[in-house]
Write a protein that holds these residues in place. Structure first.
Motif, PDB file in Angstrom:
ATOM      1  N   UNK A 193       0.698  -1.240   0.129  1.00 35.14           N
ATOM      2  CA  UNK A 193      -0.030  -0.078   0.203  1.00 35.14           C
ATOM      3  C   UNK A 193       0.912   1.234  -0.003  1.00 35.14           C
ATOM      4  N   UNK A 194       0.276   2.370   0.285  1.00 32.98           N
ATOM      5  CA  UNK A 194       1.029   3.613  -0.010  1.00 32.98           C
ATOM      6  C   UNK A 194       0.372   4.690   0.937  1.00 32.98           C
ATOM      7  N   UNK A 195       1.094   5.822   1.298  1.00 30.68           N
ATOM      8  CA  UNK A 195       0.713   6.933   2.066  1.00 30.68           C
ATOM      9  C   UNK A 195       1.108   8.236   1.018  1.00 30.68           C
ATOM     10  N   UNK A 196       0.116   8.834   1.050  1.00 31.71           N
ATOM     11  CA  UNK A 196       0.273  10.295   0.115  1.00 31.71           C
ATOM     12  C   UNK A 196       0.446  11.345   1.257  1.00 31.71           C
ATOM     13  N   UNK A 197       1.439  12.076   1.067  1.00 30.98           N
ATOM     14  CA  UNK A 197       1.574  13.271   1.988  1.00 30.98           C
ATOM     15  C   UNK A 197       0.183  14.402   2.073  1.00 30.98           C
ATOM     16  N   UNK A 198      -0.145  14.388   3.285  1.00 31.40           N
ATOM     17  CA  UNK A 198      -1.661  15.194   3.215  1.00 31.40           C
ATOM     18  C   UNK A 198      -1.613  16.728   3.046  1.00 31.40           C
ATOM     19  N   UNK A 199      -0.274  17.143   3.203  1.00 36.67           N
ATOM     20  CA  UNK A 199      -0.050  18.674   3.187  1.00 36.67           C
ATOM     21  C   UNK A 199       1.269  18.875   2.752  1.00 36.67           C
ATOM     22  N   UNK A 200       1.415  19.176   1.504  1.00 38.59           N
ATOM     23  CA  UNK A 200       2.866  19.640   0.928  1.00 38.59           C
ATOM     24  C   UNK A 200       3.201  21.087   1.722  1.00 38.59           C
ATOM     25  N   UNK A 201       4.610  21.263   1.833  1.00 38.96           N
ATOM     26  CA  UNK A 201       5.198  22.061   2.777  1.00 38.96           C
ATOM     27  C   UNK A 201       5.625  23.264   1.788  1.00 38.96           C
ATOM     28  N   UNK A 202       5.267  24.569   2.269  1.00 36.23           N
ATOM     29  CA  UNK A 202       5.910  25.640   1.460  1.00 36.23           C
ATOM     30  C   UNK A 202       5.632  25.728   0.001  1.00 36.23           C
TER      31      UNK A 202
END
Length: 233
Positions: A24-33
């Motif tokens: 499976x995978x995890x997508x970053x919820x909140x890109x930074x800057x």
């Protein structure tokens, strides 16, 4: 990895079994800057914690680790091995990894790249006038115990693999006096709601059955069925 879905890129952590099978995978919820100019936002459908022979394993990417509610949702899944890939090599990041390990009573494995200017093509634009062998990111990969004690690292002297023996029994010992989603939670005062449903931009509702329009007679229905049969062939 950088994942492409249709026309959008996502910062994504992939999980594989020892056999090489994709878990499976995890997508970053909140890109930074400035990452928001490049990457899209993940949703709650990719917040997995996997049962593995080594323990319950999950990942939180870079500055997501500063999101208290995301941390709580992972603690509630019983995570035991917290993977934290990052691009942050500051001392404050080391403190954050120790805090998460102590707060969640879990082992934290933080991996960061050690990068010199010479690791990039010479024509690649990098801000500042750096010598060819200058260190641009010092790494600081590390492993932390459920009580916040550093077991290995932070490694800042060059490329390295950090290793430590993990005793999952230390998690139970640590939660004896502090379990942030258990006896220390005060759910009568605080409550977190997590939406783990996929949130696509387009949802298509399909009819359960396909039949002739209302008002067709028997002859028209038979003719329509015959036409559909020929078309299907």
């Amino acid at each position: 990895m950088v994942e492409r879905d249709v026309g959008t890129l996502y910062c994504t952590a992939l999980f594989f079994a020892p056999s090489g099978a994709y878990l499976g995978k995890h997508r970053k919820l909140m890109p930074t800057g400035a990452e928001r100019l490049v990457w899209g936002m993940g949703d709650g459908s990719t917040l997995p914690v996997f049962e593995t022979p080594l323990g319950r394993l999950g990942a939180v990417i870079c500055w997501e680790n500063y999101m208290p509610l995301l941390r709580m949702s992972m603690y509630a899944k019983g995570i035991q091995i917290w993977c934290a890939p990052t691009a942050d090599a500051r001392d404050s990041w080391v403190a954050t990894m120790r805090h998460i390990a102590c707060e969640g009573r879990c082992f934290v494995l933080s991996a960061n790249q050690f990068v010199r200017r010479c690791d990039y093509p010479q024509e690649y634009p990098i801000e500042g006038d750096h010598p060819w062998d200058a260190v641009l990111c010092r790494g600081a990969s590390m492993i932390v115990s459920p009580l916040g004690e550093i077991l290995a690292g932070p490694e800042v002297d060059g490329e390295a693999i950090v290793r430590a023996e993990l005793d999952l029994g230390e998690i139970a010992e640590g939660k004896y006096d502090f379990d942030v989603v258990g006896h220390y939670a005060r759910s009568d005062v605080f409550r977190l709601s997590v939406n783990e449903q996929p949130m696509p931009a387009v949802v298509v509702d399909h009819a359960e059955t396909i039949g002739p329009p209302t008002g067709f007679g028997a002859a028209e229905s038979a003719a329509g069925a015959a036409c559909l049969g020929k078309a299907g062939r």
